[in-house]
Write a protein that holds these residues in place. Structure first.
Motif, PDB file in Angstrom:
ATOM      1  N   ALA A  31     -14.896 -41.952   2.999  1.00  0.00           N
ATOM      2  CA  ALA A  31     -14.422 -40.578   2.815  1.00  0.00           C
ATOM      3  C   ALA A  31     -14.247 -40.264   1.335  1.00  0.00           C
ATOM      4  O   ALA A  31     -14.585 -39.166   0.865  1.00  0.00           O
ATOM      5  CB  ALA A  31     -13.106 -40.367   3.564  1.00  0.00           C
ATOM      6  N   ALA A  32     -13.737 -41.245   0.576  1.00  0.00           N
ATOM      7  CA  ALA A  32     -13.546 -41.052  -0.861  1.00  0.00           C
ATOM      8  C   ALA A  32     -14.873 -40.868  -1.576  1.00  0.00           C
ATOM      9  O   ALA A  32     -15.005 -40.022  -2.474  1.00  0.00           O
ATOM     10  CB  ALA A  32     -12.795 -42.258  -1.443  1.00  0.00           C
ATOM     11  N   ASP A  33     -15.867 -41.629  -1.184  1.00  0.00           N
ATOM     12  CA  ASP A  33     -17.191 -41.507  -1.793  1.00  0.00           C
ATOM     13  C   ASP A  33     -17.758 -40.101  -1.570  1.00  0.00           C
ATOM     14  O   ASP A  33     -18.328 -39.495  -2.483  1.00  0.00           O
ATOM     15  CB  ASP A  33     -18.128 -42.558  -1.193  1.00  0.00           C
ATOM     16  N   ILE A  34     -17.562 -39.588  -0.367  1.00  0.00           N
ATOM     17  CA  ILE A  34     -18.031 -38.233  -0.051  1.00  0.00           C
ATOM     18  C   ILE A  34     -17.277 -37.200  -0.880  1.00  0.00           C
ATOM     19  O   ILE A  34     -17.878 -36.278  -1.462  1.00  0.00           O
ATOM     20  CB  ILE A  34     -17.874 -37.956   1.454  1.00  0.00           C
ATOM     21  N   VAL A 107     -16.371 -14.080 -10.785  1.00  0.00           N
ATOM     22  CA  VAL A 107     -17.431 -14.819 -11.471  1.00  0.00           C
ATOM     23  C   VAL A 107     -16.817 -15.519 -12.680  1.00  0.00           C
ATOM     24  O   VAL A 107     -16.043 -14.928 -13.435  1.00  0.00           O
ATOM     25  CB  VAL A 107     -18.567 -13.871 -11.914  1.00  0.00           C
ATOM     26  N   LEU A 108     -17.148 -16.777 -12.865  1.00  0.00           N
ATOM     27  CA  LEU A 108     -16.601 -17.542 -13.970  1.00  0.00           C
ATOM     28  C   LEU A 108     -17.259 -17.157 -15.296  1.00  0.00           C
ATOM     29  O   LEU A 108     -18.418 -16.737 -15.328  1.00  0.00           O
ATOM     30  CB  LEU A 108     -16.787 -19.041 -13.733  1.00  0.00           C
ATOM     31  N   ALA A 109     -16.504 -17.316 -16.364  1.00  0.00           N
ATOM     32  CA  ALA A 109     -17.016 -17.037 -17.707  1.00  0.00           C
ATOM     33  C   ALA A 109     -16.666 -18.197 -18.624  1.00  0.00           C
ATOM     34  O   ALA A 109     -15.717 -18.957 -18.368  1.00  0.00           O
ATOM     35  CB  ALA A 109     -16.411 -15.744 -18.237  1.00  0.00           C
ATOM     36  N   LYS A 110     -17.414 -18.347 -19.686  1.00  0.00           N
ATOM     37  CA  LYS A 110     -17.152 -19.420 -20.652  1.00  0.00           C
ATOM     38  C   LYS A 110     -15.710 -19.321 -21.139  1.00  0.00           C
ATOM     39  O   LYS A 110     -15.224 -18.247 -21.463  1.00  0.00           O
ATOM     40  CB  LYS A 110     -18.118 -19.307 -21.836  1.00  0.00           C
ATOM     41  N   GLY A 111     -15.023 -20.455 -21.171  1.00  0.00           N
ATOM     42  CA  GLY A 111     -13.639 -20.489 -21.601  1.00  0.00           C
ATOM     43  C   GLY A 111     -12.632 -20.413 -20.474  1.00  0.00           C
ATOM     44  O   GLY A 111     -11.439 -20.669 -20.696  1.00  0.00           O
ATOM     45  N   ASP A 112     -13.069 -20.076 -19.263  1.00  0.00           N
ATOM     46  CA  ASP A 112     -12.158 -20.047 -18.112  1.00  0.00           C
ATOM     47  C   ASP A 112     -11.683 -21.469 -17.795  1.00  0.00           C
ATOM     48  O   ASP A 112     -12.465 -22.427 -17.847  1.00  0.00           O
ATOM     49  CB  ASP A 112     -12.843 -19.480 -16.871  1.00  0.00           C
ATOM     50  N   VAL A 113     -10.415 -21.593 -17.433  1.00  0.00           N
ATOM     51  CA  VAL A 113      -9.879 -22.861 -16.934  1.00  0.00           C
ATOM     52  C   VAL A 113     -10.024 -22.850 -15.419  1.00  0.00           C
ATOM     53  O   VAL A 113      -9.589 -21.907 -14.752  1.00  0.00           O
ATOM     54  CB  VAL A 113      -8.402 -23.037 -17.322  1.00  0.00           C
ATOM     55  N   VAL A 114     -10.642 -23.882 -14.866  1.00  0.00           N
ATOM     56  CA  VAL A 114     -10.976 -23.891 -13.441  1.00  0.00           C
ATOM     57  C   VAL A 114     -10.473 -25.172 -12.795  1.00  0.00           C
ATOM     58  O   VAL A 114     -10.709 -26.276 -13.302  1.00  0.00           O
ATOM     59  CB  VAL A 114     -12.502 -23.779 -13.224  1.00  0.00           C
ATOM     60  N   ARG A 115      -9.783 -25.019 -11.665  1.00  0.00           N
ATOM     61  CA  ARG A 115      -9.284 -26.152 -10.887  1.00  0.00           C
ATOM     62  C   ARG A 115     -10.059 -26.233  -9.570  1.00  0.00           C
ATOM     63  O   ARG A 115     -10.173 -25.244  -8.852  1.00  0.00           O
ATOM     64  CB  ARG A 115      -7.786 -25.982 -10.608  1.00  0.00           C
ATOM     65  N   ILE A 116     -10.578 -27.416  -9.273  1.00  0.00           N
ATOM     66  CA  ILE A 116     -11.334 -27.636  -8.040  1.00  0.00           C
ATOM     67  C   ILE A 116     -10.567 -28.630  -7.183  1.00  0.00           C
ATOM     68  O   ILE A 116     -10.085 -29.652  -7.673  1.00  0.00           O
ATOM     69  CB  ILE A 116     -12.736 -28.204  -8.315  1.00  0.00           C
ATOM     70  N   GLU A 117     -10.446 -28.323  -5.904  1.00  0.00           N
ATOM     71  CA  GLU A 117      -9.727 -29.190  -4.962  1.00  0.00           C
ATOM     72  C   GLU A 117     -10.513 -29.250  -3.666  1.00  0.00           C
ATOM     73  O   GLU A 117     -11.041 -28.239  -3.196  1.00  0.00           O
ATOM     74  CB  GLU A 117      -8.338 -28.612  -4.700  1.00  0.00           C
ATOM     75  N   LEU A 118     -10.619 -30.436  -3.063  1.00  0.00           N
ATOM     76  CA  LEU A 118     -11.311 -30.577  -1.785  1.00  0.00           C
ATOM     77  C   LEU A 118     -10.923 -31.903  -1.136  1.00  0.00           C
ATOM     78  O   LEU A 118     -10.269 -32.747  -1.751  1.00  0.00           O
ATOM     79  CB  LEU A 118     -12.835 -30.480  -1.976  1.00  0.00           C
ATOM     80  N   GLY A 119     -11.332 -32.083   0.101  1.00  0.00           N
ATOM     81  CA  GLY A 119     -11.034 -33.325   0.810  1.00  0.00           C
ATOM     82  C   GLY A 119     -12.038 -33.595   1.911  1.00  0.00           C
ATOM     83  O   GLY A 119     -12.590 -32.662   2.502  1.00  0.00           O
ATOM     84  N   ALA A 120     -12.268 -34.876   2.187  1.00  0.00           N
ATOM     85  CA  ALA A 120     -13.168 -35.292   3.259  1.00  0.00           C
ATOM     86  C   ALA A 120     -12.454 -36.318   4.125  1.00  0.00           C
ATOM     87  O   ALA A 120     -11.451 -36.911   3.714  1.00  0.00           O
ATOM     88  CB  ALA A 120     -14.452 -35.896   2.678  1.00  0.00           C
ATOM     89  N   HIS A 121     -12.961 -36.522   5.325  1.00  0.00           N
ATOM     90  CA  HIS A 121     -12.381 -37.571   6.175  1.00  0.00           C
ATOM     91  C   HIS A 121     -13.456 -38.207   7.035  1.00  0.00           C
ATOM     92  O   HIS A 121     -14.490 -37.601   7.334  1.00  0.00           O
ATOM     93  CB  HIS A 121     -11.263 -37.008   7.064  1.00  0.00           C
ATOM     94  N   ILE A 122     -13.201 -39.443   7.399  1.00  0.00           N
ATOM     95  CA  ILE A 122     -14.018 -40.173   8.357  1.00  0.00           C
ATOM     96  C   ILE A 122     -13.097 -40.667   9.451  1.00  0.00           C
ATOM     97  O   ILE A 122     -12.160 -41.426   9.180  1.00  0.00           O
ATOM     98  CB  ILE A 122     -14.731 -41.383   7.701  1.00  0.00           C
ATOM     99  N   ASP A 123     -13.298 -40.182  10.663  1.00  0.00           N
ATOM    100  CA  ASP A 123     -12.493 -40.626  11.797  1.00  0.00           C
ATOM    101  C   ASP A 123     -11.007 -40.377  11.568  1.00  0.00           C
ATOM    102  O   ASP A 123     -10.154 -41.153  11.990  1.00  0.00           O
ATOM    103  CB  ASP A 123     -12.755 -42.108  12.062  1.00  0.00           C
ATOM    104  N   GLY A 124     -10.684 -39.298  10.842  1.00  0.00           N
ATOM    105  CA  GLY A 124      -9.291 -38.959  10.591  1.00  0.00           C
ATOM    106  C   GLY A 124      -8.678 -39.623   9.379  1.00  0.00           C
ATOM    107  O   GLY A 124      -7.519 -39.359   9.052  1.00  0.00           O
TER     108      GLY A 124
END
Length: 404
Positions: A31-34, A107-124
């Motif tokens: 799951a972490a690899d994904i 729409v993003l522009a140069k200089g914008d601060v951007v935070r990305i968050e996500l999660g995956a799971h395998i069999d819970g």
């Protein structure tokens, strides 16, 4: 939820689905690899002119596509554990807008601060990750000034917290040290944000780590002790400002099922939305973007939320002009020490802060190794993982390092 495979146990042996056996560790690693690969895909796509909704869809699609390539024997539920969020500038977290929302046109522009968050799971078994970048940052155009201060503060807080996540230490020790790390860079942790213990099919376990608690929150909190075999999502959010998150009028699009709550929904649309969410995501978080009919999803989720069948993840904001750095990684508390399985780094030389750690206590902590010197039964567990066909090559490398 589809039926799932379990580790083999004798019929007279009680099965603990949260024990970090080699099978379970492998699922966390997969799951972490994904999650790591999906995060990299989104990071690579961040550029001047990139659309937030496209980036969210890219992250989710990457998770789902990669999940299709693993654990195909039996009916194992796998895929998105937390939808991709892309939160720019004053938006702290949880922005995953519908195309019909006003934020859907962002729409993003140069200089914008951007935070990305996500999660995956395998069999819970869940792996979550978050990272923060500035659009266009590089070693030739580095992040500097207060933005660099908060980036390094968050990274320092994360490294300190990781070293404290050992059996016998408490959640409040982590809370207090994150506070010290942030203040050394004249920053503040975002008040009230929580890191959660992870368990199978459970994003929010019993134990929590709070950031920058108010006086009331601190009085209500009970110290909780870390134990070997536990798993956590460590969520670090640090601000150049007051660190007071605000919920504005932005539509909430991310929810998760509250499995302990029951209610007979009146509207057919509500029942259909809840049924689809349960079938596809189980107890994991989901976005209204995941429904083919967004209008129907917007209508149906209201009754579900009003009666507590689902819990919302509100979109939070900091004061305009301030910068928030968000780092998140998943940690397995092994007998050899905490094992961090998700996360990202900045290109060397791309973040340049003129501030540095001042606290002697923090300096001493950062000198400590993350892993213990002693060998243990955990070495055998990790070596078993190396022989698993399901463990991706990148995670085999991590397991190899851990076993040495």
């Amino acid at each position: 939820m589809a039926p799932v495979e379990k580790d083999h146990v004798d019929s007279d042996t009680e099965f603990d689905e949260n024990e970090l056996t080699s099978v379970v560790v492998t699922k966390y690693q997969t799951a972490a690899d994904i999650a790591n690969k999906a995060l990299k895909k989104v990071l690579d796509a961040i550029a001047d002119g990139a659309k937030v909704t496209d980036l969210c869809s890219l992250g989710d699609k990457t998770i789902e596509d990669l999940a299709k390539g693993v654990y195909n024997k039996g009916n194992i539920l796998k895929g998105i554990a937390f939808p991709t969020c892309v939160s720019p500038n004053a938006t702290i977290c949880h922005l995953s807008p519908l195309s019909s929302d006003p934020e859907g046109a962002t729409v993003l522009a140069k200089g914008d601060v951007v935070r990305i968050e996500l999660g995956a799971h395998i069999d819970g078994y869940i792996a979550q990750v978050a990272h923060t970048v500035v659009v266009g940052m590089s070693k030739d155009d580095p992040v500097q000034g207060r933005q660099a201060d908060v980036f390094v503060a968050a990274q320092t807080a994360a490294e300190a917290a990781l070293r404290l996540m050992r059996p016998g230490n408490t959640n409040m020790q982590v809370t207090d040290m994150i506070q010290v790390a942030a203040e050394d860079f004249d920053c503040k942790p975002v008040e009230g944000m929580l890191s959660h213990q992870l368990q199978r099919n459970t994003l929010h376990g019993e134990k929590e780590i709070i950031l920058n608690p108010s006086e009331t929150q601190r009085k209500e909190l009970q110290p909780q002790t870390f134990e070997e075999g536990e798993v956590y999502t460590l969520d670090i959010l640090v601000s150049t400002g007051a660190g007071k998150p605000r919920a504005l009028e932005t539509r909430t699009t991310i929810f998760k099922r509250n499995p302990d709550v029951t209610y007979l929904l009146k509207m057919k649309t509500s029942r259909e939305v809840l049924s689809q969410a349960q079938k596809r995501f189980g107890n994991m978080a989901f976005s209204l973007r995941h429904f083919e009919d967004e209008k129907k999803a917007r209508m149906g989720i209201v009754e579900c939320a009003n009666h507590g069948l689902v819990a919302p993840y509100q979109v939070y904001y900091e004061k305009e002009g301030e910068t928030v750095a968000h780092l998140m990684f998943t940690v397995l508390l092994m007998s050899t020490g905490p094992l961090k399985v998700t996360g990202a780094t900045w290109e060397e030389g791309s973040v340049k802060s003129e501030k540095e750690v001042k606290s002697e206590q923090l300096k001493e902590l950062l000198k400590q190794a993350v892993k213990s010197k002693s060998k243990s039964k955990n070495k055998k567990k990790l070596l078993d993982c190396l022989n698993s066909d399901d463990l991706p090559q990148t995670q085999k490398a991590a397991a190899t390092t851990e076993s040495k």
